[in-house]
Design a protein around this motif. Structure first.
Motif, mmCIF file in Angstrom:
data_model
loop_
_atom_site.group_PDB
_atom_site.id
_atom_site.type_symbol
_atom_site.label_atom_id
_atom_site.label_comp_id
_atom_site.label_asym_id
_atom_site.label_seq_id
_atom_site.Cartn_x
_atom_site.Cartn_y
_atom_site.Cartn_z
ATOM 1 N N LEU A 152 1.706 5.360 -7.667
ATOM 2 C CA LEU A 152 0.497 5.613 -8.456
ATOM 3 C C LEU A 152 -0.375 6.744 -7.907
ATOM 4 C CD1 LEU A 152 -0.535 1.867 -8.905
ATOM 5 C CD2 LEU A 152 0.756 3.268 -10.527
ATOM 6 N N GLY A 153 -0.178 7.087 -6.640
ATOM 7 C CA GLY A 153 -1.062 8.068 -6.008
ATOM 8 C C GLY A 153 -2.138 7.377 -5.186
ATOM 9 N N SER A 154 -2.581 8.042 -4.152
ATOM 10 C CA SER A 154 -3.523 7.419 -3.226
ATOM 11 C C SER A 154 -4.902 7.168 -3.828
ATOM 12 C CB SER A 154 -3.674 8.289 -1.968
ATOM 13 O OG SER A 154 -4.134 9.578 -2.312
ATOM 14 N N GLN A 155 -5.226 7.845 -4.961
ATOM 15 C CA GLN A 155 -6.549 7.688 -5.562
ATOM 16 C C GLN A 155 -6.618 6.570 -6.597
ATOM 17 O OE1 GLN A 155 -9.299 9.306 -4.447
ATOM 18 N NE2 GLN A 155 -7.843 10.020 -2.909
ATOM 19 N N CYS A 188 -4.744 1.188 -4.875
ATOM 20 C CA CYS A 188 -4.373 1.799 -3.591
ATOM 21 C C CYS A 188 -5.582 1.897 -2.677
ATOM 22 C CB CYS A 188 -3.766 3.183 -3.824
ATOM 23 S SG CYS A 188 -2.164 3.154 -4.654
ATOM 24 N N ARG A 189 -6.710 2.283 -3.227
ATOM 25 C CA ARG A 189 -7.926 2.370 -2.403
ATOM 26 C C ARG A 189 -8.379 0.988 -1.939
ATOM 27 N NH1 ARG A 189 -12.117 6.123 -5.592
ATOM 28 N NH2 ARG A 189 -11.451 4.799 -7.327
ATOM 29 N N GLU A 190 -8.202 -0.009 -2.801
ATOM 30 C CA GLU A 190 -8.536 -1.376 -2.394
ATOM 31 C C GLU A 190 -7.607 -1.853 -1.281
ATOM 32 O OE1 GLU A 190 -11.033 -3.158 -3.191
ATOM 33 O OE2 GLU A 190 -11.863 -1.960 -4.827
ATOM 34 N N LEU A 191 -6.323 -1.517 -1.376
ATOM 35 C CA LEU A 191 -5.369 -1.937 -0.362
ATOM 36 C C LEU A 191 -5.651 -1.286 0.984
ATOM 37 C CD1 LEU A 191 -2.015 -2.016 -2.376
ATOM 38 C CD2 LEU A 191 -3.140 -3.953 -1.250
ATOM 39 N N VAL A 192 -6.125 -0.038 0.963
ATOM 40 C CA VAL A 192 -6.485 0.626 2.223
ATOM 41 C C VAL A 192 -7.589 -0.162 2.922
ATOM 42 C CG1 VAL A 192 -7.556 2.690 3.226
ATOM 43 C CG2 VAL A 192 -5.756 2.930 1.507
ATOM 44 N N GLN A 193 -8.620 -0.547 2.161
ATOM 45 C CA GLN A 193 -9.727 -1.307 2.747
ATOM 46 C C GLN A 193 -9.271 -2.704 3.174
ATOM 47 O OE1 GLN A 193 -13.149 -1.317 0.169
ATOM 48 N NE2 GLN A 193 -13.041 0.881 -0.225
ATOM 49 N N GLN A 208 0.829 -1.204 0.000
ATOM 50 C CA GLN A 208 0.000 0.000 0.000
ATOM 51 C C GLN A 208 0.865 1.256 0.000
ATOM 52 O OE1 GLN A 208 -2.797 0.341 3.290
ATOM 53 N NE2 GLN A 208 -2.740 2.566 3.154
ATOM 54 N N LYS A 209 1.880 1.282 0.846
ATOM 55 C CA LYS A 209 2.748 2.463 0.934
ATOM 56 C C LYS A 209 3.491 2.709 -0.371
ATOM 57 C CE LYS A 209 3.550 1.864 5.928
ATOM 58 N NZ LYS A 209 4.574 1.563 6.970
ATOM 59 N N GLU A 210 4.036 1.638 -0.949
ATOM 60 C CA GLU A 210 4.834 1.804 -2.170
ATOM 61 C C GLU A 210 3.957 2.190 -3.357
ATOM 62 O OE1 GLU A 210 8.100 -0.737 -4.782
ATOM 63 O OE2 GLU A 210 7.910 -1.016 -2.610
#
Length: 238
Positions: A93-96, A100-105, A86-88
């Motif tokens: 790619l950017g948080s949006q 990345c959004r899937e990894l946050v969840q 998620q961090k990398e």
């Protein structure tokens, strides 16, 4: 699709459907055909949007599993490997970005002790990306079997990466053909528009009688069939 994109797609579908109906019937009554064409045009736009987002997500997932397997090789636990991914990916790619959004969840659920393989299967079901489903299945099997977990994941990640790279290579090779296909789809409408603009009397018989309208309806159906066939030809999947 987001609400804004859905509204734009509906608006574009209405405009395109009305324009095509006017070209083939050239009267207000014939515009009723737009009510039939609009759902078809909207569905085609939606499918194209889905295809593009799946391709994007497939590439982002490839980067995700690359980071996960690399992190596990240097001693990270599975949970920390996904957190590191998620961090990398947020930096890359950017948080949006979708992944990345899937990894946050996913990391929030992992923190609550939800099985990772279940989260991957849910993501695969929602996205329709086959590579995510395959990786989730292998991940669950490797975790239950207790074998060489890292080697199994590394080999699976490598195969998924090779398949994704091959699909991207094919996409690059047929990019020119896709452009030719789009041009060929536009040409019949362009010719019809040109004739209607420069010599409208030339096609008057096609718009005035019952047989003319039947003929134009057949032409519209043939054009629609040719468009769908051209879409199938350039849609190459592995």
């Amino acid at each position: 699709m987001s609400k804004v994109y859905a509204v734009k797609s509906i608006g574009m579908a209405l405009v395109l459907s009305a324009g095509i109906a006017w070209l083939f019937y050239r009267n207000i009554a014939g515009m009723i055909v737009a009510a039939i064409l609009c759902p078809v045009m909207y569905h085609l736009q939606k499918q194209e949007n889905i295809r593009k987002r799946q391709e994007t997500l497939r590439g982002q997932f490839k980067e995700c599993i690359r980071v996960v397997t690399a992190s596990m090789q240097v001693g990270y636990s599975v949970e920390n490997a996904f957190l590191e991914a998620q961090k990398e990916l947020e930096q890359l790619l950017g948080s949006q970005a979708d992944m990345c959004r899937e990894l946050v969840q996913m990391n929030q659920q992992i923190h609550l002790n939800v099985p990772i393989e279940g989260l991957l299967e849910k993501l695969a079901y929602r996205s329709g990306v086959e590579e995510i489903f395959s990786f989730g299945q292998v991940f669950g099997y490797a975790k239950r079997s207790g074998g060489d977990f890292q080697r199994i994941l590394r080999d699976t990640a490598q195969r998924i990466t090779e398949k994704t790279d091959l699909e991207q290579e094919i996409g690059t090779m047929i990019a020119g053909k896709r452009m030719e296909q789009r041009i060929m789809n536009i040409i019949p409408l362009g010719i019809l528009s040109l004739i209607n603009w420069t010599s409208p009397e030339f096609l008057e018989m096609m718009y005035g009688g019952i047989w003319g309208r039947v003929c134009m309806t057949i032409c519209l159906l043939v054009y629609g069939g040719a468009y769908l066939l051209s879409q199938k030809i350039v849609d190459i999947r592995i």
